[in-house]
Motif scaffolding. Structure first.
Motif, PDB file in Angstrom:
ATOM      1  N   ASN A 240     -21.652  71.910  84.679  1.00  0.00           N
ATOM      2  CA  ASN A 240     -22.766  72.048  83.754  1.00  0.00           C
ATOM      3  C   ASN A 240     -22.801  73.507  83.308  1.00  0.00           C
ATOM      4  OD1 ASN A 240     -25.071  71.856  82.276  1.00  0.00           O
ATOM      5  ND2 ASN A 240     -26.449  71.590  84.023  1.00  0.00           N
ATOM      6  N   MET A 241     -22.017  73.846  82.309  1.00  0.00           N
ATOM      7  CA  MET A 241     -21.956  75.213  81.832  1.00  0.00           C
ATOM      8  C   MET A 241     -22.980  75.388  80.720  1.00  0.00           C
ATOM      9  SD  MET A 241     -19.806  76.265  83.877  1.00  0.00           S
ATOM     10  CE  MET A 241     -18.882  77.729  83.585  1.00  0.00           C
ATOM     11  N   GLN A 242     -23.893  76.323  80.911  1.00  0.00           N
ATOM     12  CA  GLN A 242     -24.992  76.519  79.973  1.00  0.00           C
ATOM     13  C   GLN A 242     -24.665  77.495  78.846  1.00  0.00           C
ATOM     14  OE1 GLN A 242     -27.982  74.905  80.075  1.00  0.00           O
ATOM     15  NE2 GLN A 242     -27.195  73.667  81.745  1.00  0.00           N
ATOM     16  N   GLY A 243     -23.591  78.251  79.004  1.00  0.00           N
ATOM     17  CA  GLY A 243     -23.261  79.240  77.983  1.00  0.00           C
ATOM     18  C   GLY A 243     -21.828  79.697  78.135  1.00  0.00           C
ATOM     19  N   TYR A 244     -21.453  80.680  77.335  1.00  0.00           N
ATOM     20  CA  TYR A 244     -20.093  81.181  77.347  1.00  0.00           C
ATOM     21  C   TYR A 244     -20.058  82.510  78.091  1.00  0.00           C
ATOM     22  CZ  TYR A 244     -19.831  77.732  73.671  1.00  0.00           C
ATOM     23  OH  TYR A 244     -19.909  76.564  72.970  1.00  0.00           O
TER      24      TYR A 244
ATOM     25  N   SER B 219     -17.634  83.163  83.682  1.00  0.00           N
ATOM     26  CA  SER B 219     -17.560  81.977  84.551  1.00  0.00           C
ATOM     27  C   SER B 219     -16.805  80.844  83.868  1.00  0.00           C
ATOM     28  CB  SER B 219     -18.962  81.504  84.928  1.00  0.00           C
ATOM     29  OG  SER B 219     -19.632  82.489  85.644  1.00  0.00           O
TER      30      SER B 219
ATOM     31  N   LYS C   6     -15.687  81.451  73.369  1.00  0.00           N
ATOM     32  CA  LYS C   6     -15.894  80.025  73.636  1.00  0.00           C
ATOM     33  C   LYS C   6     -14.670  79.362  74.254  1.00  0.00           C
ATOM     34  CE  LYS C   6     -19.208  79.289  69.929  1.00  0.00           C
ATOM     35  NZ  LYS C   6     -19.511  78.523  68.717  1.00  0.00           N
TER      36      LYS C   6
END
Length: 189
Positions: free
Chosen positions: A10-14, A17, A173
């Motif tokens: 669950n990646m919330q942003g760029y 990580s 991205k």
């Protein structure tokens, strides 16, 4: 230990990580499946498990030479980095892995050049190369503001082949730039 496991991220942003996750899953041809190393699958003779903070001997040393970069002129507007002059690029090269292996190093800044030539060599002693990722980031030095991002990639160390390579760079991205690449050399000593 047996069967297939699935993990949902669950990646919330760029950011770093996500870059590391993309790098880890570039292994095995980028198919999305990466088998754990044997030492993570089995307990030791006295039921001990792998401790990433344990002091371990160096297994191999990765020598990375960053020669030059090219392609930004085709990917970005000519005023993207600096309004009145060509960009001032530098490269950060490092290892993400167990704490003993984790480090970042930086090349010199090449001023006013769309095709920077660094010709710098870095050595990284690795205690657990099976879990190490080579991190590469290119930035444009900015004296008055935060440095501008110019590309990144993460590569699994166990997948690196020695020799000269044209390493493609990616956006924040994770999208691959069509033209931007670094000329590098990898050696294991």
């Amino acid at each position: 230990m047996h069967g297939a496991q699935m993990v949902a991220f669950n990646m919330q942003g760029y950011g770093r990580s996500l870059w590391l996750m993309h790098g880890m899953f570039r292994a095995n041809g980028g198919c999305g499946y990466v088998k754990k190393p044997e030492f993570l699958l089995k307990a030791g003779p006295h039921n001990e498990v792998f401790d990433p903070k344990a002091k371990l001997p160096v297994k191999t040393t990765l020598r990375v030479t960053v020669y030059m970069g090219d392609g930004w002129y085709y990917e970005f507007r000519h005023t993207h980095f600096d309004k009145y002059s060509p960009p001032d690029f530098y490269t950060r090269v490092g290892i993400a892995g167990v704490p003993a292996d984790t480090i970042m190093k930086k090349t010199k800044i090449i001023e006013d050049n769309w095709i920077p030539t660094w010709d710098e060599t870095f050595e990284f002693p690795l205690t657990v190369p099976e879990l190490a990722l080579l991190r590469i980031e290119v930035h444009e030095y900015d004296m008055s503001e935060k440095d501008d991002f110019a590309g990144q990639t993460c590569l699994p160390v166990v997948e690196l082949r020695k020799g000269f390579r044209a390493v493609p760079l990616h956006s924040r991205k994770g999208e691959k730039y069509p033209s931007t690449k670094l000329l590098m050399r990898f050696e294991f000593v």
